[in-house]
Design an enzyme around this catalytic site. Structure first.
Site, PDB file in Angstrom:
ATOM      1  N   CYS A 225       0.827  -1.207   0.000  1.00 26.04           N
ATOM      2  CA  CYS A 225       0.000   0.000   0.000  1.00 26.04           C
ATOM      3  C   CYS A 225       0.861   1.257   0.000  1.00 26.04           C
ATOM      4  CB  CYS A 225      -0.927  -0.020   1.215  1.00 26.04           C
ATOM      5  SG  CYS A 225      -1.941   1.457   1.343  1.00 26.04           S
TER       6      CYS A 225
ATOM      7  N   CYS B 178      -0.426   4.105   2.230  1.00 29.48           N
ATOM      8  CA  CYS B 178      -0.160   3.889   3.661  1.00 29.48           C
ATOM      9  C   CYS B 178       1.317   4.127   3.981  1.00 29.48           C
ATOM     10  CB  CYS B 178      -0.469   2.456   4.087  1.00 29.48           C
ATOM     11  SG  CYS B 178      -1.964   1.767   3.400  1.00 29.48           S
ATOM     12  N   ASP B 179       2.199   3.569   3.162  1.00 33.05           N
ATOM     13  CA  ASP B 179       3.603   3.476   3.559  1.00 33.05           C
ATOM     14  C   ASP B 179       4.575   4.302   2.714  1.00 33.05           C
ATOM     15  OD1 ASP B 179       2.834   1.663   5.530  1.00 33.05           O
ATOM     16  OD2 ASP B 179       2.992  -0.043   4.166  1.00 33.05           O
TER      17      ASP B 179
END
Ligand code: NDP
Length: 313
Positions: A137, A140-141
């Site tokens: 992701c 997200c990251d």
């Protein structure tokens, strides 16, 4: 013999959608019961820091956040069961579900929040370095790899989108595509092709992600020539698709060709009365914790309205 209890609301799944549905349902006196499924807490249990969930100015660890979600749901009386629903019968009007642990549950309404699972390549190094540079992701990251070189695997819209997202943060994005063309929509492909710091490696597959405690590179192989090479990277993003966890509902609910549950208009209603779908099980576009939580709230409100109209609560 006593009659089997019919619960007002059964919530299946324990990610942001399920727990948010539980908070709303419990506060509306619906006395929900929630079955966590195989991975209590859902996909956020395999992320480290969550920095894009509103309300956590300093960020929060994924597992810690899901613990907070659970506690909030339990505070208002949600009964959380650590068991997995493996079969359902939506013949109605009372819906039935069976768990792996052998329970049979009867409920007037059901909220599905079973989520989706990212597909992985299946490499040993990919598993070992998960959360140490390997991610599924970018939203997200990606930020953790700001100003570093990264690679993305995949040729669909997700990979195109992730590569684009990362290209705004990282000096070099290596996109590994296993064929000589991408599956992504033309418009997304064009964006990728026109982004200077995205380099596409055609006919290329990842063979091993290198590094002991963090990602240091990836060894790739050209599947036409057999030629191997190493690319220096710090982040390795797998974007080869997700699979919604909806197999047990396929005989009952309308779904798209990839298994995402179809909902009616701007609601969480499925084709079966009293059955609602929220979170990633019905969303292949946004797939964020905050959007999942939003649809979990919607599902609880839809279920509450249904139970009220039927005179059940
Ligand atoms: P897709 O199934 O569309 O694409 C998966 C990609 O990964 C393909 O290029 C596939 O290659 C590749 N792949 C699969 N397995 C492997 C493997 N083992 N090794 C290397 N490559 C592999 O998944 P997406 O997640 O991209 O998209 C799913 C759906 O969601 C699509 O309908 C898409 O349009 C939609 N979507 C829409 C978005 C938007 O509109 N903004 C954003 C994201 C997704 P191959 O082509 O060779 O099979």
């Amino acid at each position: 013999m006593s009659e089997k209890k019919i619960h007002n609301t059964l919530i299946i799944g324990s990610g942001p959608a399920g727990y948010t549905a539980a908070v709303y349902a419990a506060r509306a006196n619906m006395e929900p019961i929630l079955y966590t499924g195989l991975e209590p807490g859902g996909q956020l249990m395999i992320t480290t820091d969550v920095e894009n969930y509103p309300g956590y100015p300093d960020g929060v660890k994924g597992p810690e956040m899901m613990d907070d979600f659970r506690k909030q749901a339990e505070r208002f009386g949600t009964k959380v069961h650590y068991d997995t629903v493996v079969k359902v019968d939506f013949t109605g009007p009372v819906h039935k579900a069976w768990t792996e642990g052998g329970e049979e549950i009867h409920a007037h309404s059901i909220i599905i929040s079973t989520g989706a699972s990212a597909k992985w390549l299946g490499l040993e190094s990919e598993k070992r370095l998960q959360n140490k540079g390997v991610s599924a992701c970018a939203v997200c990251d990606g930020f953790f790899f700001k100003d570093m070189k990264v690679a993305v695997v995949g040729g669909g819209d997700t990979a195109a989108e992730e590569a684009q997202y990362l290209a705004k943060l990282c000096p070099e994005v290596h996109l590994l595509v296993r064929r000589d063309e991408m599956r992504a929509s033309k418009i997304m492909q064009n964006r990728v092709l026109n982004t200077k710091n995205i380099r596409i490696h055609w006919h290329t597959e990842a063979e091993e992600i290198l590094g002991e405690d963090e990602v240091e590179g990836v060894r790739v192989v050209n599947n036409q020539t057999g030629e191997k090479s190493t690319i220096d990277i710090k982040g390795f993003f797998v974007a080869i698709g997700h699979k919604p966890n909806t197999d047990i509902f396929k005989d009952w609910l309308e779904m798209d060709e990839t298994g995402y549950i179809l909902t009616e208009g701007k609601s969480t209603k499925t084709n079966i009365e009293g059955v609602y779908a929220s979170g990633d099980a019905q969303d292949k576009i946004y797939r964020q914790a905050v959007t999942a939580a939003g649809t979990g709230c919607m599902a609880a409100l839809d279920a509450e309205r249904f139970l009220t109209e039927k005179g059940i609560i």
